[in-house]
Design a protein around this motif. Structure first.
Motif, PDB file in Angstrom:
ATOM      1  N   SER A 346     -81.497  -1.645  -5.444  1.00 57.17           N
ATOM      2  CA  SER A 346     -80.550  -0.597  -5.048  1.00 57.17           C
ATOM      3  C   SER A 346     -81.292   0.633  -4.548  1.00 57.17           C
ATOM      4  CB  SER A 346     -79.638  -0.230  -6.229  1.00 57.17           C
ATOM      5  OG  SER A 346     -78.795  -1.307  -6.576  1.00 57.17           O
ATOM      6  N   GLN A 347     -82.376   1.005  -5.243  1.00 56.79           N
ATOM      7  CA  GLN A 347     -83.121   2.176  -4.804  1.00 56.79           C
ATOM      8  C   GLN A 347     -83.802   1.942  -3.452  1.00 56.79           C
ATOM      9  OE1 GLN A 347     -86.915   3.701  -6.639  1.00 56.79           O
ATOM     10  NE2 GLN A 347     -85.527   5.305  -7.378  1.00 56.79           N
ATOM     11  N   ASP A 348     -84.287   0.727  -3.223  1.00 54.77           N
ATOM     12  CA  ASP A 348     -84.889   0.410  -1.927  1.00 54.77           C
ATOM     13  C   ASP A 348     -83.881   0.602  -0.799  1.00 54.77           C
ATOM     14  OD1 ASP A 348     -87.252  -0.222  -3.190  1.00 54.77           O
ATOM     15  OD2 ASP A 348     -86.953  -2.396  -3.105  1.00 54.77           O
ATOM     16  N   VAL A 349     -82.654   0.164  -1.035  1.00 55.94           N
ATOM     17  CA  VAL A 349     -81.600   0.323  -0.024  1.00 55.94           C
ATOM     18  C   VAL A 349     -81.295   1.804   0.186  1.00 55.94           C
ATOM     19  CG1 VAL A 349     -79.176  -0.123   0.508  1.00 55.94           C
ATOM     20  CG2 VAL A 349     -80.608  -1.957  -0.411  1.00 55.94           C
ATOM     21  N   ALA A 350     -81.216   2.565  -0.927  1.00 53.64           N
ATOM     22  CA  ALA A 350     -80.919   3.996  -0.818  1.00 53.64           C
ATOM     23  C   ALA A 350     -82.005   4.715  -0.026  1.00 53.64           C
ATOM     24  CB  ALA A 350     -80.785   4.607  -2.216  1.00 53.64           C
ATOM     25  N   LYS A 351     -83.257   4.405  -0.304  1.00 56.61           N
ATOM     26  CA  LYS A 351     -84.349   5.061   0.415  1.00 56.61           C
ATOM     27  C   LYS A 351     -84.366   4.662   1.893  1.00 56.61           C
ATOM     28  CE  LYS A 351     -87.619   5.979  -3.325  1.00 56.61           C
ATOM     29  NZ  LYS A 351     -88.992   5.753  -3.828  1.00 56.61           N
TER      30      LYS A 351
END
Length: 463
Positions: A346-351
């Protein structure tokens, strides 16, 4: 025979003839009970068609709440949706599972002794916040009475960007809310000028792990150090409650070295939303106290079951037990590494999205999703007077995406931001599609040679 068709569509829902059965009416009242019922197939189709008009939950980037679980979770859900969490005598194993879960959380949040901690499930983290606040208020009252001092005018210190549940707590339980305004320089409650707000009537300070407006962590360690300095100077020992509605299920996996939890002795209690990054369907929350002495005994009721005793502390009475079972399922199913992998994804997508949006000349990032997988941005100063982020939000809604725009609180109320919440289920492919649409709609708006033809109405804040 069925009555004639009724033309007042405001008060009735229509039944498609292909779904109705002989002898059934072609419309049903929205606001009163009809004399007769209808076949289940017909009733199902009406309700199904009504809810079909809702948006696609997977494309709702305004909400933090989980919108997907696997088939095994669905099976467990259907097997346990009739269990009442409060009935610990009838469902002792569900009660035991509840204890398994909050002890796992106590361990995850570095309780000095998880077996000596105390916790409970709640209806969302809003109830959990209420319980954490009540415990702080009651402990303050006990201490004041023991010292022969007045228990009038308690106050609670929090950021101006706090979630509305804390405003409700202060309103409902007669506590003065002292808001520390955020600013361009101090974008979260960071301990700055905290001594101007603390006095002998302060029951505690709220630190937010994942501000709802922007997703940023408030630095709990720095807040704790500021309170240490205040205690050294004044003798006032002020506790911290960490509102970890989102971040308490992110930081242990993505930022394990960050000190924000029970590693800090001043942190008395922590709440989280199981239905956010706990990955459970709504609505379930948790609150845990580092040790049993921090939850005043006069707030806890004892419920007997199977010859034993189970403590209960809740605002609600009857409430579903199914989500508690789903939480334990996920703890078993995923383990630490599984949660870390999902939150990292999820954080990879957000970044990825933040980087792409940050490259557009129209925007300036407020943060980049490196805390919880949430980030916000604003229009670059001087970029345009022809459109606003509300217009972009409308254009995205027309493509099925819900990406809210809203004003920031208090001292930043003139600043409008737009926010994306990345949850499990928003794949990198979907994110790339969204980024392409944002680029296209931004280019469309930039080509306007005059302001948008209608005034914009400020949207309400999306939790």
């Amino acid at each position: 025979m069925p009555e004639p068709r009724r033309s007042d569509h405001t008060d009735y829902v229509a039944v498609n003839p292909i779904f109705s059965r002989p002898g059934e009416d072609s419309v049903a009242s929205k606001y009163t009970l009809e004399p007769d019922g209808m076949l289940p197939e017909t009733a199902y189709q009406i309700v199904h068609d009504e809810t079909m008009l809702d948006g696609n939950a997977r494309l709702n980037l305004a909400t933090f709440v989980s919108t997907w679980m696997d088939d095994h979770a669905t099976k467990l859900y259907t097997e346990s949706f009739d269990k009442n969490m409060i009935d610990k005598d009838e469902y002792p194993q569900t009660a035991a599972i509840e204890t398994y879960c909050w002890r796992i959380l106590a361990d995850l949040w570095h309780s000095p002794s998880p077996k000596d901690a105390i916790g409970t499930s709640t209806i969302g983290s809003s109830e959990a916040c209420m319980l954490g606040g009540l415990a702080m208020k009651r402990r303050w009252q006990h201490a004041r009475k023991a010292a022969g001092k007045s228990t009038e005018k308690p106050n609670l210190i929090m950021s101006s960007a706090v979630q509305v549940c804390w405003e409700k707590f202060c309103n409902y339980w007669d506590v003065e809310a002292r808001y520390v305004p955020i600013s361009e320089e101090h974008r979260t409650l960071d301990g700055h000028d905290l001594d101007k707000y603390v006095d002998e009537n302060t029951i505690g300070v709220i630190a937010i792990m994942g501000v709802t407006y922007t997703g940023m962590y408030e630095p709990v360690l720095e807040i704790s150090k500021a309170l240490d300095a205040i205690q050294e100077k004044t003798g006032l020992d002020v506790p911290i409650h960490v509102d970890g509605a989102s971040g308490a299920m992110i930081a242990p996996f993505l930022q394990p070295e960050l000190e924000w939890d029970f590693r800090l002795p001043r942190v008395h209690s922590i709440n989280t939303s199981a239905h956010k990054y706990g990955l459970v369907y709504p609505g379930l929350g948790w609150v845990v106290w580092r040790s049993q002495d921090l939850l005043p005994d006069d707030l806890v009721f004892k419920v007997s079951y199977l010859g034993g005793s189970m403590p209960t502390f809740a605002l609600n009475f009857s409430r579903p037990g199914a989500q508690v079972i789903l939480q334990f399922y996920l703890f078993l199913r995923l383990g630490h590494d599984g949660y870390r992998a999902i939150q990292q994804s999820s954080q990879d997508v957000a970044k990825f999205l933040a980087e792409g949006i940050g490259k557009l000349d129209a925007f300036e990032l407020w943060n980049d999703g490196s805390d919880i997988p949430v980030f916000a941005w604003r229009l670059a100063e001087g970029h345009t007077s022809n459109w606003t982020l509300y217009d972009l939000s409308d254009r995205l809604r027309g493509k099925g995406w819900l990406v809210p725009a809203y004003p920031m609180p208090d001292d930043l109320a003139d600043l409008t931001v737009q926010r994306i919440v990345v949850r499990n289920g928003l794949s990198m492919d979907l994110a790339a599609n969204l980024l392409r649409i944002i680029e296209e709609e931004t280019a469309f708006l930039d080509e306007l040679d005059s302001p948008m033809p209608r005034p914009r109405v400020t949207e309400g804040f999306h939790h």
